[in-house]
Design a protein around this motif. Structure first.
Motif, PDB file in Angstrom:
ATOM      1  N   PHE A  72       3.441   6.386   6.877  1.00 10.63           N
ATOM      2  CA  PHE A  72       2.970   5.667   6.753  1.00 10.63           C
ATOM      3  C   PHE A  72       3.328   4.042   7.966  1.00 10.63           C
ATOM      4  O   PHE A  72       2.505   3.637   9.229  1.00 10.63           O
ATOM      5  CB  PHE A  72       3.815   4.949   5.614  1.00 10.63           C
ATOM      6  CG  PHE A  72       3.669   2.952   5.205  1.00 10.63           C
ATOM      7  CD1 PHE A  72       2.072   2.562   5.215  1.00 10.63           C
ATOM      8  CD2 PHE A  72       4.299   2.193   5.994  1.00 10.63           C
ATOM      9  CE1 PHE A  72       1.892   1.368   4.703  1.00 10.63           C
ATOM     10  CE2 PHE A  72       4.132   1.255   6.068  1.00 10.63           C
ATOM     11  CZ  PHE A  72       3.436   0.701   5.039  1.00 10.63           C
ATOM     12  N   ARG A  87       7.183  14.591  -0.499  1.00 10.16           N
ATOM     13  CA  ARG A  87       5.929  14.130  -0.116  1.00 10.16           C
ATOM     14  C   ARG A  87       5.584  12.320  -0.149  1.00 10.16           C
ATOM     15  O   ARG A  87       5.478  11.832   1.050  1.00 10.16           O
ATOM     16  CB  ARG A  87       4.939  14.549  -1.684  1.00 10.16           C
ATOM     17  CG  ARG A  87       5.190  15.271  -1.896  1.00 10.16           C
ATOM     18  CD  ARG A  87       3.692  15.835  -1.403  1.00 10.16           C
ATOM     19  NE  ARG A  87       2.818  15.104  -1.893  1.00 10.16           N
ATOM     20  CZ  ARG A  87       1.133  15.331  -2.702  1.00 10.16           C
ATOM     21  NH1 ARG A  87       1.684  16.512  -3.610  1.00 10.16           N
ATOM     22  NH2 ARG A  87       0.188  14.781  -2.926  1.00 10.16           N
ATOM     23  N   ALA A  93       4.613  10.527   3.296  1.00 10.01           N
ATOM     24  CA  ALA A  93       3.599   9.637   3.498  1.00 10.01           C
ATOM     25  C   ALA A  93       4.538   8.391   4.341  1.00 10.01           C
ATOM     26  O   ALA A  93       4.163   7.900   4.691  1.00 10.01           O
ATOM     27  CB  ALA A  93       4.024   9.580   2.096  1.00 10.01           C
ATOM     28  N   ASP A 123       1.858   6.545  -6.774  1.00 12.14           N
ATOM     29  CA  ASP A 123       1.085   8.054  -6.922  1.00 12.14           C
ATOM     30  C   ASP A 123       1.504   9.316  -7.207  1.00 12.14           C
ATOM     31  O   ASP A 123       1.227  10.048  -7.672  1.00 12.14           O
ATOM     32  CB  ASP A 123      -0.336   8.729  -5.531  1.00 12.14           C
ATOM     33  CG  ASP A 123      -1.730   7.172  -5.942  1.00 12.14           C
ATOM     34  OD1 ASP A 123      -1.420   6.847  -7.248  1.00 12.14           O
ATOM     35  OD2 ASP A 123      -2.223   6.731  -5.432  1.00 12.14           O
ATOM     36  N   ILE A 124       2.348   9.315  -6.306  1.00  7.93           N
ATOM     37  CA  ILE A 124       2.815  10.514  -5.768  1.00  7.93           C
ATOM     38  C   ILE A 124       3.994  11.058  -7.186  1.00  7.93           C
ATOM     39  O   ILE A 124       3.770  11.905  -7.785  1.00  7.93           O
ATOM     40  CB  ILE A 124       4.401  10.455  -4.743  1.00  7.93           C
ATOM     41  CG1 ILE A 124       2.801  10.754  -3.199  1.00  7.93           C
ATOM     42  CG2 ILE A 124       5.397  11.684  -4.749  1.00  7.93           C
ATOM     43  CD1 ILE A 124       4.373  10.272  -1.730  1.00  7.93           C
ATOM     44  N   HIS A 141       0.671  -1.214  -0.143  1.00  9.52           N
ATOM     45  CA  HIS A 141       0.040  -0.009  -0.205  1.00  9.52           C
ATOM     46  C   HIS A 141       0.923   1.532   0.014  1.00  9.52           C
ATOM     47  O   HIS A 141       0.248   2.303  -0.927  1.00  9.52           O
ATOM     48  CB  HIS A 141      -0.695   0.094   1.148  1.00  9.52           C
ATOM     49  CG  HIS A 141      -1.759  -1.124   1.188  1.00  9.52           C
ATOM     50  ND1 HIS A 141      -2.258  -1.532   2.364  1.00  9.52           N
ATOM     51  CD2 HIS A 141      -2.853  -2.300  -0.262  1.00  9.52           C
ATOM     52  CE1 HIS A 141      -3.476  -2.410   1.872  1.00  9.52           C
ATOM     53  NE2 HIS A 141      -3.179  -2.808   0.839  1.00  9.52           N
ATOM     54  N   LEU A 142       1.609   0.976   0.850  1.00 11.64           N
ATOM     55  CA  LEU A 142       3.105   2.101   0.804  1.00 11.64           C
ATOM     56  C   LEU A 142       3.254   2.679  -0.422  1.00 11.64           C
ATOM     57  O   LEU A 142       3.741   3.924  -1.428  1.00 11.64           O
ATOM     58  CB  LEU A 142       4.117   2.310   1.308  1.00 11.64           C
ATOM     59  CG  LEU A 142       5.083   3.401   1.806  1.00 11.64           C
ATOM     60  CD1 LEU A 142       4.443   4.504   1.882  1.00 11.64           C
ATOM     61  CD2 LEU A 142       6.163   3.219   2.365  1.00 11.64           C
ATOM     62  N   GLU A 177       1.883   1.518  -3.302  1.00  7.68           N
ATOM     63  CA  GLU A 177       1.028   2.509  -4.436  1.00  7.68           C
ATOM     64  C   GLU A 177       0.894   3.751  -4.229  1.00  7.68           C
ATOM     65  O   GLU A 177       1.247   4.256  -5.008  1.00  7.68           O
ATOM     66  CB  GLU A 177      -0.348   1.926  -3.595  1.00  7.68           C
ATOM     67  CG  GLU A 177      -0.325   0.332  -4.896  1.00  7.68           C
ATOM     68  CD  GLU A 177      -1.931  -0.105  -4.140  1.00  7.68           C
ATOM     69  OE1 GLU A 177      -2.859   1.007  -3.432  1.00  7.68           O
ATOM     70  OE2 GLU A 177      -2.228  -1.597  -4.051  1.00  7.68           O
ATOM     71  N   ARG A 178       1.352   4.720  -2.974  1.00  5.32           N
ATOM     72  CA  ARG A 178       0.978   5.313  -2.984  1.00  5.32           C
ATOM     73  C   ARG A 178       2.418   6.114  -3.685  1.00  5.32           C
ATOM     74  O   ARG A 178       1.628   7.923  -3.427  1.00  5.32           O
ATOM     75  CB  ARG A 178       1.022   5.941  -0.821  1.00  5.32           C
ATOM     76  CG  ARG A 178      -0.438   6.125  -0.584  1.00  5.32           C
ATOM     77  CD  ARG A 178      -0.459   6.044   1.112  1.00  5.32           C
ATOM     78  NE  ARG A 178       0.085   6.871   1.664  1.00  5.32           N
ATOM     79  CZ  ARG A 178      -0.196   7.263   3.138  1.00  5.32           C
ATOM     80  NH1 ARG A 178      -1.076   6.137   3.559  1.00  5.32           N
ATOM     81  NH2 ARG A 178      -0.178   8.335   3.277  1.00  5.32           N
TER      82      ARG A 178
END
Lengths: 220, 220
Positions: A107, A99, A103, A85-86, A78-79, A81-82
């Motif tokens: 997290f 960022r 994050a 996204d960034i 999940h991290l 994935e973030r």
DNA sequence: GGAGATAAGTTATCAACGATAAGTTATCAA
DNA sequence: TTGATAACTTATCGTTGATAACTTATCTCC
């Protein structure tokens, strides 16, 4: 959970449904790890919650650590994935690094147990690893590597930052190490000593963020 | 009674000499903790090396953790001595902070196990602590506090730095936390993942030192 | 120099842990 | 129906940290 009519009384799984049991085990293990911590969670308690005998867990996992590592990979996914996204939504290389740190810190604070296992604890006695187990030596998914993968993403970001023309005080990987160590220090301190009267969390995260970024940027 | 090989001929201690045995235990525990780590060291192995039975250790220590904490205090006492030296020989407040960080980092890298227990591991399951033990609840020496004491010295140094007229970006205790977290991040990373291909140690220590000091100093 | 008192230590044992071996039962394909 | 085997169980192992209860050496006091 759609049409699963059968009661919670989990009987034996049908022929090809072993992976279902595997996920049930992971779910129970996750709950217990988060409720009571890794060491305090016993194989027997996990098995009890799932509704099977303790040795049944070894049909799906090599050992207790493998359960935690599988959970870590899941969570760190999940991290990642973030981070993806960034990189998709933020184009400025320096802002990306910011960022990332933000994050990452959040997290770690939201998943202290997983964080501890991958980046802190890592109790691996490793001395002599048992052989002759029932599980194949390597799960093809190779659990436990996602943590290192996260770090490598930071290295990449800093390489791109340098490539974009920004002068750094150290090579990109050294910068990444320093950035990571700083943020990690914040996360580690807050999660390992939660009762200590630390300053405001946001101040510390933001402060360390500013400090490391100012520190690696070559400014006269 | 067969005469054992004289290698480990430690007989029973005389009446008032219990503290001698206590120190023998500490010495053996220290060796084993450093050789094999805390978890891998068993009560029985410590006792064997001392030359007594395992339960005898409980005459002198509340539990296994108490042995490690006693060793920590002993070892951290040496770090505190070095901090005292710094405060005696260095007058410039900023240089003091630098020297503190340097001494701290080197100390952590030289005593990874003690460091881990006090500042990282802290496995305290704590869930339910046994009562009805043989040892008094509190050893008067109150083991395990020296680590926090070290941190408080850094806070004091930064307060003095501010008092000397230097402008800081944050309150002194927040600065101390950020400084400590940064250096701690370096020590933690290097000691917990010694096989990772980190950059040069000196570069990292010096780099983090520069970064955090630059980061807390108010410079336009 | 015996008689307690007690510091110092022992043996025997506990419950709990992670893990394994070996046997059992349900399911499915042929 | 049968035979292979996935999905279990029961029984047990070796260790661990820790206790309880007993023993023995040393000291003090009369």
């Amino acid at each position: 959970m759609a049409a699963l009519p059968t009661a919670v009384m989990s009987g034996r799984k049908k022929r090809g449904e072993g992976h279902t049991r595997r996920e049930e085990i992971l779910q129970a293990a996750k709950e217990l790890f988060l409720e009571e911590g890794y060491d305090a969670t016993t194989i027997r308690r996990i098995a009890e919650r799932v509704g099977v005998s303790a040795p049944a867990l070894y049909l799906y996992f090599h050992d207790k650590e493998a359960m935690m590592l599988a959970l870590c990979d899941q969570t760190f996914g999940h991290l990642i994935e973030r981070i993806n996204d960034i990189e998709k939504t933020v184009s400025d290389p320096l802002e990306r690094v910011r960022r990332f740190g933000d994050a990452y810190a959040r997290f770690g604070l939201e998943h202290p147990d997983e964080y501890r296992l991958v980046f802190i604890g890592n109790n691996i006695p490793e001395s002599v690893r048992k052989i002759g187990h029932r599980m194949p030596i390597d799960d093809p998914s190779r659990p436990g590597v996602q943590g290192a993968l996260v770090f490598s993403r930071l290295v990449a970001m800093l390489s791109q930052l340098e490539a974009s023309g920004v002068k750094l005080n150290y090579p990109p990987d050294t910068c990444a190490e320093l950035c990571w160590m700083g943020i990690h220090g914040v996360v580690a301190a807050l999660t390992m000593k939660p009762d200590f009267p630390w300053s405001n969390r946001e101040t510390l995260i933001r402060g360390m963020q500013d400090i490391v970024i100012k520190g690696i940027l070559h400014s006269a």
